[in-house]
Enzyme design. Sequence first.
Site, PDB file in Angstrom:
ATOM      1  N   HIS A 134      22.460 -11.532  -4.970  1.00  0.00           N
ATOM      2  CA  HIS A 134      23.815 -11.628  -4.410  1.00  0.00           C
ATOM      3  C   HIS A 134      23.806 -11.729  -2.887  1.00  0.00           C
ATOM      4  O   HIS A 134      24.762 -11.345  -2.233  1.00  0.00           O
ATOM      5  CB  HIS A 134      24.650 -10.428  -4.862  1.00  0.00           C
ATOM      6  CG  HIS A 134      24.839 -10.372  -6.344  1.00  0.00           C
ATOM      7  ND1 HIS A 134      25.539 -11.332  -7.040  1.00  0.00           N
ATOM      8  CD2 HIS A 134      24.365  -9.502  -7.266  1.00  0.00           C
ATOM      9  CE1 HIS A 134      25.512 -11.039  -8.320  1.00  0.00           C
ATOM     10  NE2 HIS A 134      24.805  -9.939  -8.495  1.00  0.00           N
ATOM     11  N   TRP A 165      20.222  16.366  24.500  1.00  0.00           N
ATOM     12  CA  TRP A 165      20.455  15.062  23.860  1.00  0.00           C
ATOM     13  C   TRP A 165      21.804  14.614  24.392  1.00  0.00           C
ATOM     14  O   TRP A 165      22.843  15.155  24.031  1.00  0.00           O
ATOM     15  CB  TRP A 165      20.483  15.222  22.344  1.00  0.00           C
ATOM     16  CG  TRP A 165      20.519  13.931  21.582  1.00  0.00           C
ATOM     17  CD1 TRP A 165      19.460  13.162  21.202  1.00  0.00           C
ATOM     18  CD2 TRP A 165      21.691  13.256  21.082  1.00  0.00           C
ATOM     19  NE1 TRP A 165      19.889  12.056  20.514  1.00  0.00           N
ATOM     20  CE2 TRP A 165      21.255  12.087  20.427  1.00  0.00           C
ATOM     21  CE3 TRP A 165      23.052  13.519  21.149  1.00  0.00           C
ATOM     22  CZ2 TRP A 165      22.122  11.185  19.830  1.00  0.00           C
ATOM     23  CZ3 TRP A 165      23.936  12.625  20.550  1.00  0.00           C
ATOM     24  CH2 TRP A 165      23.462  11.470  19.891  1.00  0.00           C
ATOM     25  N   GLU A 213      13.136   3.899  11.526  1.00  0.00           N
ATOM     26  CA  GLU A 213      13.286   4.941  12.555  1.00  0.00           C
ATOM     27  C   GLU A 213      11.965   5.253  13.258  1.00  0.00           C
ATOM     28  O   GLU A 213      11.962   5.652  14.415  1.00  0.00           O
ATOM     29  CB  GLU A 213      13.972   6.200  12.017  1.00  0.00           C
ATOM     30  CG  GLU A 213      13.249   6.976  10.966  1.00  0.00           C
ATOM     31  CD  GLU A 213      14.063   8.185  10.442  1.00  0.00           C
ATOM     32  OE1 GLU A 213      14.929   8.697  11.151  1.00  0.00           O
ATOM     33  OE2 GLU A 213      13.792   8.603   9.309  1.00  0.00           O
ATOM     34  N   LYS A 259      12.816   5.255   6.823  1.00  0.00           N
ATOM     35  CA  LYS A 259      11.657   5.835   7.500  1.00  0.00           C
ATOM     36  C   LYS A 259      10.950   4.783   8.346  1.00  0.00           C
ATOM     37  O   LYS A 259      10.559   5.032   9.478  1.00  0.00           O
ATOM     38  CB  LYS A 259      10.708   6.383   6.429  1.00  0.00           C
ATOM     39  CG  LYS A 259      10.062   7.657   6.670  1.00  0.00           C
ATOM     40  CD  LYS A 259      10.776   8.943   6.472  1.00  0.00           C
ATOM     41  CE  LYS A 259      12.138   9.104   7.065  1.00  0.00           C
ATOM     42  NZ  LYS A 259      12.842  10.271   6.522  1.00  0.00           N
ATOM     43  N   CYS A 277      21.974  19.702  21.482  1.00  0.00           N
ATOM     44  CA  CYS A 277      20.907  20.109  22.375  1.00  0.00           C
ATOM     45  C   CYS A 277      20.312  21.385  21.819  1.00  0.00           C
ATOM     46  O   CYS A 277      20.785  21.924  20.828  1.00  0.00           O
ATOM     47  CB  CYS A 277      21.468  20.361  23.761  1.00  0.00           C
ATOM     48  SG  CYS A 277      22.519  19.014  24.333  1.00  0.00           S
ATOM     49  N   GLU A 292      15.179   5.241   1.219  1.00  0.00           N
ATOM     50  CA  GLU A 292      14.474   6.236   2.041  1.00  0.00           C
ATOM     51  C   GLU A 292      13.263   5.585   2.742  1.00  0.00           C
ATOM     52  O   GLU A 292      13.018   5.811   3.924  1.00  0.00           O
ATOM     53  CB  GLU A 292      14.040   7.410   1.139  1.00  0.00           C
ATOM     54  CG  GLU A 292      13.005   8.373   1.694  1.00  0.00           C
ATOM     55  CD  GLU A 292      13.428   9.088   2.972  1.00  0.00           C
ATOM     56  OE1 GLU A 292      14.581   8.969   3.387  1.00  0.00           O
ATOM     57  OE2 GLU A 292      12.547   9.730   3.577  1.00  0.00           O
ATOM     58  N   ARG A 295      15.767  18.953  18.639  1.00  0.00           N
ATOM     59  CA  ARG A 295      17.220  18.854  18.741  1.00  0.00           C
ATOM     60  C   ARG A 295      17.657  17.860  19.810  1.00  0.00           C
ATOM     61  O   ARG A 295      18.834  17.492  19.899  1.00  0.00           O
ATOM     62  CB  ARG A 295      17.820  20.221  19.072  1.00  0.00           C
ATOM     63  CG  ARG A 295      17.505  21.293  18.072  1.00  0.00           C
ATOM     64  CD  ARG A 295      18.215  22.558  18.427  1.00  0.00           C
ATOM     65  NE  ARG A 295      19.645  22.367  18.348  1.00  0.00           N
ATOM     66  CZ  ARG A 295      20.358  22.473  17.236  1.00  0.00           C
ATOM     67  NH1 ARG A 295      19.765  22.808  16.122  1.00  0.00           N
ATOM     68  NH2 ARG A 295      21.649  22.266  17.237  1.00  0.00           N
ATOM     69  N   LYS A 332      16.744  15.641  15.444  1.00  0.00           N
ATOM     70  CA  LYS A 332      16.583  16.121  14.080  1.00  0.00           C
ATOM     71  C   LYS A 332      17.855  16.745  13.533  1.00  0.00           C
ATOM     72  O   LYS A 332      18.146  16.659  12.352  1.00  0.00           O
ATOM     73  CB  LYS A 332      15.449  17.150  14.028  1.00  0.00           C
ATOM     74  CG  LYS A 332      15.142  17.573  12.614  1.00  0.00           C
ATOM     75  CD  LYS A 332      13.719  17.941  12.429  1.00  0.00           C
ATOM     76  CE  LYS A 332      13.376  18.109  10.970  1.00  0.00           C
ATOM     77  NZ  LYS A 332      13.354  16.841  10.232  1.00  0.00           N
ATOM     78  N   ASN A 388      25.386  23.678  24.207  1.00  0.00           N
ATOM     79  CA  ASN A 388      25.165  22.694  23.141  1.00  0.00           C
ATOM     80  C   ASN A 388      26.515  22.421  22.502  1.00  0.00           C
ATOM     81  O   ASN A 388      27.158  23.350  22.010  1.00  0.00           O
ATOM     82  CB  ASN A 388      24.194  23.248  22.098  1.00  0.00           C
ATOM     83  CG  ASN A 388      24.136  22.369  20.865  1.00  0.00           C
ATOM     84  OD1 ASN A 388      24.324  21.150  20.955  1.00  0.00           O
ATOM     85  ND2 ASN A 388      23.896  22.964  19.716  1.00  0.00           N
ATOM     86  N   GLY A 389      26.931  21.158  22.491  1.00  0.00           N
ATOM     87  CA  GLY A 389      28.216  20.809  21.884  1.00  0.00           C
ATOM     88  C   GLY A 389      28.953  19.801  22.740  1.00  0.00           C
ATOM     89  O   GLY A 389      28.344  19.134  23.591  1.00  0.00           O
TER      90      GLY A 389
HETATM   91  C1  G6P Z   1      19.218  13.195  11.500  1.00  0.00           C
HETATM   92  C2  G6P Z   1      17.728  13.278  11.245  1.00  0.00           C
HETATM   93  C3  G6P Z   1      17.417  12.814   9.821  1.00  0.00           C
HETATM   94  C4  G6P Z   1      18.232  13.616   8.816  1.00  0.00           C
HETATM   95  C5  G6P Z   1      19.720  13.551   9.132  1.00  0.00           C
HETATM   96  C6  G6P Z   1      20.511  14.546   8.288  1.00  0.00           C
HETATM   97  O1  G6P Z   1      19.623  11.878  11.544  1.00  0.00           O
HETATM   98  O2  G6P Z   1      17.022  12.493  12.192  1.00  0.00           O
HETATM   99  O3  G6P Z   1      16.040  12.996   9.567  1.00  0.00           O
HETATM  100  O4  G6P Z   1      18.001  13.116   7.536  1.00  0.00           O
HETATM  101  O5  G6P Z   1      19.952  13.907  10.493  1.00  0.00           O
HETATM  102  O6  G6P Z   1      20.127  15.837   8.657  1.00  0.00           O
HETATM  103  P1  G6P Z   1      20.245  17.117   7.754  1.00  0.00           P
HETATM  104  O7  G6P Z   1      19.679  18.216   8.578  1.00  0.00           O
HETATM  105  O8  G6P Z   1      21.712  17.290   7.491  1.00  0.00           O
HETATM  106  O9  G6P Z   1      19.493  16.873   6.516  1.00  0.00           O
END
Ligand code: G6P
Length: 615
Positions: free
Chosen positions: A511, A74, A495, A492, A2, A488, A27, A610, A98-99
């Site tokens: 395979h 969150w 998500e 993207k 959070c 990647e 967050r 994030k 937060n935690g």
């Molecule tokens: C979350 C975010 C991703 C990110 C990942 C790792 O899942 O939504 O965008 O790549 O965490 O985060 P970091 O801050 O360790 O790169």
Amino acid sequence: MCGVIGYVGGGAGPSFFLNALRRLEYRGYDSAGIAMLTPDGVAIERAEGKLSQLEKKLDKLPASAKVGIGHTRWATHGKPTENNAHPHRSGPIVLLHNGIIENYRQLKEDLTARGYKFLSETDTEVAAHLLHDEYLRQKSGSPEERLRSALRSAVRQLKGAFAFGIICTDTPETLFAAKLGSPLVIGQADGESYMASGITALVEHTRQFLVVEDHEIVMLKPDGISVESFEGKPVSRPFSKVEWSVSMMEKGGYRHFMLKEIHEHPIAIAQTLNGRIERDSGRINLADLGVAKLPLGNLQRVQIVACGTSYYAALLSKYFIENHAKIPVEVDLASEYRYRTSTVNAQTLVIAVSQSGETADTLQAVKSARANGAQTLAVVNVPGSTIAHNCHAESLTKAGPEIGVASTKAFAAQVTALYLLGLALAQERQTLGQAGLSMLMDELVKIPSLVEKALGLSESIEKLANRYQQNTSLLFIGRGPQWPVALEGSLKLKELSYIHAEAYAAGELKHGPIALIDENMTVVCLAPRDSYYEKTVSNIEEIKARGGRILAVGQENDAHLLDLADDFIGIPECSETIQPFMTTVPLHLLAYWIAVRKGTDVDQPRNLAKSVTVE
Ligand code: G6P
């Protein structure tokens, strides 16, 4: 994971708290709350949903308060309802968190037996009642001294992770905080002190920050702060200055943060290169790269740990680090690595790659590697973050603040920083001659302007997106360094647009995944002219022979690929070193425009956050 904020000073209104929370919404964003303390008592407003829901209730809060706290959630324990939203109150104590409190069940039973009534399903409410209970047990001293002592006693009983913000009606000019495992920074300006989960929340008020460490309690007053350990031992550490600015955190005329951040790929790469390449001497500046104190010449292997997009940046770096520095590189998902048997020693360099520098799994992975004797390096984007704090050395990626939940420019900056690190290793291990090193440095400095050109593809990709928004599934393929780029691109897309997507190394197609190919399946094929080109083109032929639809990403003058593909995205001509940076851009744009067409929440996709500070 959070977001928490706190304020103590001459006076702040509800909009101060809301704005600071907006900066932390990345967050978590399923519910939110604010508590403000005035001489009339404490006012608390909470709301389910995004901050816009809480905003509707701001007029119920006092116009100004000298002390206050705010939270954006969150959910981990308990659904995202108003009742479960923070802050939680117990008598004079109001607390947010937060935690995760891991031993909350046992504590809840004990507190219930002592007569405490629980109004929410959260683990956090346990902490509020526990602190209240401890506060009532303190018989001597001022309310402030009693609360400090109660807090020391309460936090020592908690297992798990926490960053608490606490106010109390008996201490109307003081804010309390405590930290174990979850990020917490303190900011200081003239006559005002702040706490927050990250510096982004506070940059418009101060640039002076102190990173709170685990097992620390902070007492904040308008004119200063005092820090002590959970055992009550005073701690003294200087504040440091952060160079981020407010404009870096605005949309700057773009419709979404994500689009702005995709357009910041070139500057993120340029800033990450800046000062680290000494073209006159033809050397990598190890001090600027943050690795001068690591024994790079004596290493026997490299292990990289990361999550999400950062993991794909790490996977991509394996190709060039092994190629240039001739050292084995293993890349692991941090969530797996942390539970595996460790085989590191003092000749192992373990690199933690993380945009936020706070991801719980990455943090634990690198902590365990360090405890087992490895050299550790943090490649992080947020200065002063927890992962950096826990490593021997820190190499900043310098992408600037990234607000969109889906990481974009940070990926480009991570790949750049890891490339530089590969060259630094090559330099120290003398695996590349001076001519080779200089040639690669010349290549790196060309990247920002070439990527700028690739951004010109945005308009044509926007048109293409119309064609793909109805798809229910897409495959992505690539070989060599284009495989991590494919991974990647598929992450993207899923998500942001909630379309199922998977990526495969093109050689793996036969395979299994080839069974999925029919006229309804689109395969995004990454095929720039590289050492693997002929092989990738053969894979494309195989897909075509089975009726699959091809969206090819290749070099702009590649007539053969243009002919094979149903749709073609042509990137500007560039060398093999630069190609992964170039093919990433159209994939980020493709995911962005498809999501816009579908009308999903681009900057805050559902269920994501994030910074993932829970396991
Ligand atoms: C979350 C975010 C991703 C990110 C990942 C790792 O899942 O939504 O965008 O790549 O965490 O985060 P970091 O801050 O360790 O790169």
